[in-house]
Design a protein around this motif. Structure first.
Motif, PDB file in Angstrom:
ATOM      1  N   VAL A 188       1.474  -1.387  -0.131  1.00  0.00           N
ATOM      2  CA  VAL A 188       0.498   0.065  -0.118  1.00  0.00           C
ATOM      3  C   VAL A 188       1.250   0.712  -0.134  1.00  0.00           C
ATOM      4  O   VAL A 188       1.807   1.759   0.647  1.00  0.00           O
ATOM      5  N   TYR A 189       0.626   2.214  -0.709  1.00  0.00           N
ATOM      6  CA  TYR A 189       1.484   3.693  -1.081  1.00  0.00           C
ATOM      7  C   TYR A 189       0.143   4.580  -0.898  1.00  0.00           C
ATOM      8  O   TYR A 189      -0.827   4.934  -1.270  1.00  0.00           O
ATOM      9  N   GLU A 190       0.475   5.970  -0.063  1.00  0.00           N
ATOM     10  CA  GLU A 190       0.029   6.967   0.385  1.00  0.00           C
ATOM     11  C   GLU A 190       0.499   8.255  -1.099  1.00  0.00           C
ATOM     12  O   GLU A 190       1.905   8.210  -0.790  1.00  0.00           O
ATOM     13  N   GLY A 191       0.077   9.024  -1.090  1.00  0.00           N
ATOM     14  CA  GLY A 191       1.197   9.800  -2.053  1.00  0.00           C
ATOM     15  C   GLY A 191      -0.386  11.027  -3.206  1.00  0.00           C
ATOM     16  O   GLY A 191      -1.024  11.322  -2.914  1.00  0.00           O
ATOM     17  N   THR A 192       0.641  10.987  -4.122  1.00  0.00           N
ATOM     18  CA  THR A 192      -0.156  12.251  -4.792  1.00  0.00           C
ATOM     19  C   THR A 192       0.102  12.186  -6.115  1.00  0.00           C
ATOM     20  O   THR A 192       0.497  11.595  -6.663  1.00  0.00           O
ATOM     21  N   ILE A 193      -1.482  12.779  -6.834  1.00  0.00           N
ATOM     22  CA  ILE A 193      -1.591  11.954  -8.433  1.00  0.00           C
ATOM     23  C   ILE A 193      -1.327  13.660  -8.674  1.00  0.00           C
ATOM     24  O   ILE A 193      -2.717  14.248  -8.376  1.00  0.00           O
ATOM     25  N   GLY A 194      -0.236  14.385  -9.636  1.00  0.00           N
ATOM     26  CA  GLY A 194      -0.304  15.955  -9.145  1.00  0.00           C
ATOM     27  C   GLY A 194      -1.216  16.897  -7.817  1.00  0.00           C
ATOM     28  O   GLY A 194      -0.248  16.170  -7.424  1.00  0.00           O
ATOM     29  N   LYS A 195      -1.978  17.134  -7.867  1.00  0.00           N
ATOM     30  CA  LYS A 195      -1.571  17.639  -6.138  1.00  0.00           C
ATOM     31  C   LYS A 195      -2.594  17.082  -5.904  1.00  0.00           C
ATOM     32  O   LYS A 195      -2.831  17.084  -4.572  1.00  0.00           O
ATOM     33  N   ALA A 196      -3.437  15.561  -5.958  1.00  0.00           N
ATOM     34  CA  ALA A 196      -4.683  15.488  -5.441  1.00  0.00           C
ATOM     35  C   ALA A 196      -4.066  14.088  -4.367  1.00  0.00           C
ATOM     36  O   ALA A 196      -3.879  13.441  -4.894  1.00  0.00           O
ATOM     37  N   PRO A 197      -4.275  14.207  -2.969  1.00  0.00           N
ATOM     38  CA  PRO A 197      -3.602  12.706  -2.487  1.00  0.00           C
ATOM     39  C   PRO A 197      -4.774  11.769  -2.438  1.00  0.00           C
ATOM     40  O   PRO A 197      -5.833  11.677  -3.041  1.00  0.00           O
ATOM     41  N   VAL A 198      -3.552  10.462  -2.705  1.00  0.00           N
ATOM     42  CA  VAL A 198      -4.565   9.105  -3.293  1.00  0.00           C
ATOM     43  C   VAL A 198      -3.702   7.772  -2.217  1.00  0.00           C
ATOM     44  O   VAL A 198      -2.691   8.391  -1.757  1.00  0.00           O
ATOM     45  N   ALA A 224      -4.309  -4.652  -9.077  1.00  0.00           N
ATOM     46  CA  ALA A 224      -4.283  -3.088  -8.293  1.00  0.00           C
ATOM     47  C   ALA A 224      -5.351  -2.001  -8.131  1.00  0.00           C
ATOM     48  O   ALA A 224      -6.376  -2.422  -8.778  1.00  0.00           O
ATOM     49  N   GLN A 225      -6.012  -1.216  -8.048  1.00  0.00           N
ATOM     50  CA  GLN A 225      -6.998  -0.207  -6.926  1.00  0.00           C
ATOM     51  C   GLN A 225      -6.043   0.989  -6.481  1.00  0.00           C
ATOM     52  O   GLN A 225      -4.974   1.117  -5.856  1.00  0.00           O
ATOM     53  N   TYR A 226      -6.862   1.970  -6.519  1.00  0.00           N
ATOM     54  CA  TYR A 226      -6.395   3.183  -5.998  1.00  0.00           C
ATOM     55  C   TYR A 226      -7.934   4.043  -4.780  1.00  0.00           C
ATOM     56  O   TYR A 226      -8.840   4.171  -5.931  1.00  0.00           O
ATOM     57  N   PHE A 227      -7.618   5.166  -4.534  1.00  0.00           N
ATOM     58  CA  PHE A 227      -9.194   5.745  -4.045  1.00  0.00           C
ATOM     59  C   PHE A 227      -8.702   7.294  -3.975  1.00  0.00           C
ATOM     60  O   PHE A 227      -6.587   7.561  -3.293  1.00  0.00           O
ATOM     61  N   TYR A 228      -8.829   8.570  -4.310  1.00  0.00           N
ATOM     62  CA  TYR A 228      -8.468   9.858  -3.730  1.00  0.00           C
ATOM     63  C   TYR A 228      -8.728   9.398  -2.402  1.00  0.00           C
ATOM     64  O   TYR A 228     -10.663   9.438  -2.516  1.00  0.00           O
ATOM     65  N   SER A 229      -7.997  10.692  -1.812  1.00  0.00           N
ATOM     66  CA  SER A 229      -8.756  10.357  -0.067  1.00  0.00           C
ATOM     67  C   SER A 229      -9.642  11.386   0.083  1.00  0.00           C
ATOM     68  O   SER A 229     -10.402  11.307   0.814  1.00  0.00           O
ATOM     69  N   ARG A 230      -9.873  12.188  -0.583  1.00  0.00           N
ATOM     70  CA  ARG A 230     -11.113  13.261  -0.341  1.00  0.00           C
ATOM     71  C   ARG A 230     -12.371  12.655  -1.428  1.00  0.00           C
ATOM     72  O   ARG A 230     -13.831  12.812  -0.473  1.00  0.00           O
ATOM     73  N   TYR A 231     -12.505  11.459  -2.085  1.00  0.00           N
ATOM     74  CA  TYR A 231     -13.686  10.622  -2.345  1.00  0.00           C
ATOM     75  C   TYR A 231     -13.925   9.345  -1.611  1.00  0.00           C
ATOM     76  O   TYR A 231     -15.402   9.091  -1.025  1.00  0.00           O
ATOM     77  N   HIS A 232     -12.703   9.152  -1.128  1.00  0.00           N
ATOM     78  CA  HIS A 232     -12.870   7.269  -0.829  1.00  0.00           C
ATOM     79  C   HIS A 232     -14.273   6.357  -1.861  1.00  0.00           C
ATOM     80  O   HIS A 232     -14.730   5.614  -0.939  1.00  0.00           O
ATOM     81  N   LEU A 233     -13.963   6.886  -3.091  1.00  0.00           N
ATOM     82  CA  LEU A 233     -13.963   5.838  -4.121  1.00  0.00           C
ATOM     83  C   LEU A 233     -13.134   5.203  -5.176  1.00  0.00           C
ATOM     84  O   LEU A 233     -12.457   5.153  -5.623  1.00  0.00           O
ATOM     85  N   ASN A 234     -13.637   3.274  -4.776  1.00  0.00           N
ATOM     86  CA  ASN A 234     -12.367   2.492  -5.347  1.00  0.00           C
ATOM     87  C   ASN A 234     -12.536   2.860  -6.410  1.00  0.00           C
ATOM     88  O   ASN A 234     -13.536   3.092  -7.343  1.00  0.00           O
TER      89      ASN A 234
END
Length: 395
Positions: A30-40, A53-63
């Motif tokens: 599991v990794y935490e970081g950014t795509i552009g300026k958006a936390p993911v 693999a899968q990911y979500f934007y921390s603002r929305y929490h949609l997989n």
């Protein structure tokens, strides 16, 4: 004969090889970081030459699912696993000293490219429950059978936790608790804040958090659906209107009631009502037969394959009629009291005694769900097993 021996040996080799393959461990990173300026938050799972693999934007929490097209290259399609689905973007990564970096390359619309910087935050090895043949079944190995298992999954525990809004503290039998609401989905749950024995809190809250995570998972699934694929798409599907309450607490037992009506598509909504007593020593749902003489030991089955009940339990059930002083149901709904209803009672414990309920019935029988009998502890003397002393003092 030589052919039969060869065939048997070959079949044995295939079985052993299949079993060995089923036991090959997978690695979840599991990794935490950014795509552009958006936390993911991103996870990559590998088993042998399979990767998912899968990911979500921390603002929305949609997989958002990803399909591997190379060792660290992934394709993103519109919430879809099929190759025929529209390609939204490509994720091209490379290893760094602390994690991964690379670019998200837009493949639709303005085709915007974004820098990706990721830090490794967790790693877990696990063995999928079933044989894995492709990346899709590898992903299904990440599902969990018990509510609390998601808490041990470093990706799911982050996906289902968007932060909580806390309600006012209330008291129940010497315990303090408060309602908590998930910020991303509006799903509510409950957590204990104080207890006569503080050692009770971690395990009790672990169970309660796990139950809330199950509802959050359902809400996120509905939110991720489009209006075109489901009339409830883009909504929490009623999971934000479900209720979870604690109806009984002791030093070793906790009874939790959950109810609601959810809908993310299909012919009917899912109406449910259930009540479960948990063992706060083991962290598992309590099997009432562990403390009460409900079924024969050693286990036996009748001609229909049903477990054989003990004489003590049969004698108690014979007293369960609407005219019994223990009856707490609704006599106006006669069909719910029919002897040939086709569904048995579920059992739980309360501060007053043993509770007989009808739970999680089919949609057309939803009105029948609820409590029907509460048998006082004093009427259970003939049924107690020796193990009951662990949970009920004074026996």
């Amino acid at each position: 004969m030589r052919f039969k021996g060869f065939l048997a040996t070959t079949l044995l080799a295939v079985i052993v090889a299949g079993s060995a393959l089923a036991q090959v461990p997978a690695t979840q990173t599991v990794y935490e970081g950014t795509i552009g300026k958006a936390p993911v938050v991103i996870e990559i799972v590998k088993q042998g030459n399979l990767t998912t693999a899968q990911y979500f934007y921390s603002r929305y929490h949609l997989n958002i699912p990803l399909t591997a097209s190379g060792p660290l290259t992934f394709e993103e399609r519109t919430n879809c696993w099929e190759d025929s689905c529209p390609l939204v973007g490509k994720l091209q990564l490379k290893a760094t000293a602390t994690g991964l970096s690379g670019q998200w390359l837009g493949q639709a619309g303005k085709k915007i490219n974004r820098d990706v910087v990721l830090k490794k935050v967790a790693e877990r090895r696990f063995t999928p429950a079933e044989r894995v043949a492709d990346a899709t079944t590898l992903r299904s190995g990440l599902s969990y059978d018990s509510p609390v298992a998601a808490l041990d999954n470093p990706y799911l525990s982050r996906l289902y936790d968007s932060g909580l809004t806390e309600g006012k503290e209330t008291m129940l039998e010497g315990y303090a608790l408060r309602t908590v609401t998930d910020k991303a989905t509006g799903v509510s749950g409950v957590r204990l804040t104080r207890a006569p024995d503080a050692k009770t809190l971690p395990l009790a809250n672990r169970l309660l958090d796990g139950l809330r995570f199950q509802m959050v998972d359902g809400a996120l699934s509905c939110l991720a659906e489009s209006k075109e694929s489901s009339p409830a798409g883009g909504t929490a599907g009623g999971f934000d209107e479900t209720t979870t309450t604690i109806t009984y607490l002791s030093a070793t037992l906790m009874t939790v009631q959950q109810s609601g009506s959810t809908y993310c598509g299909g012919a009917h909504p899912n109406n449910f009502w259930n009540r479960t007593t948990y063992d706060l020593k083991s962290g598992q749902a309590l099997d009432p037969d562990q403390v009460l003489k409900l079924y024969a030991r050693p286990a036996k089955t009748d001609t229909d394959g049903a477990p054989v009940e003990t004489p003590e339990y049969q004698a108690l059930k014979a007293k369960l009629t609407p005219k019994s002083p223990w009856f707490v149901g609704d006599t106006d709904v006669g069909e719910c009291l029919s002897d040939d209803l086709g569904y048995g009672y579920s059992l739980s414990f309360s501060d007053k005694g043993l509770v007989f309920s009808l739970s999680d019935l089919p949609h057309v029988m939803g009105a029948c769900m609820g409590e029907y009998y509460v048998v006082p502890y004093s009427a259970l003397k003939a049924l107690w097993r020796p193990q009951a002393k662990t949970h009920f003092s004074g026996l």
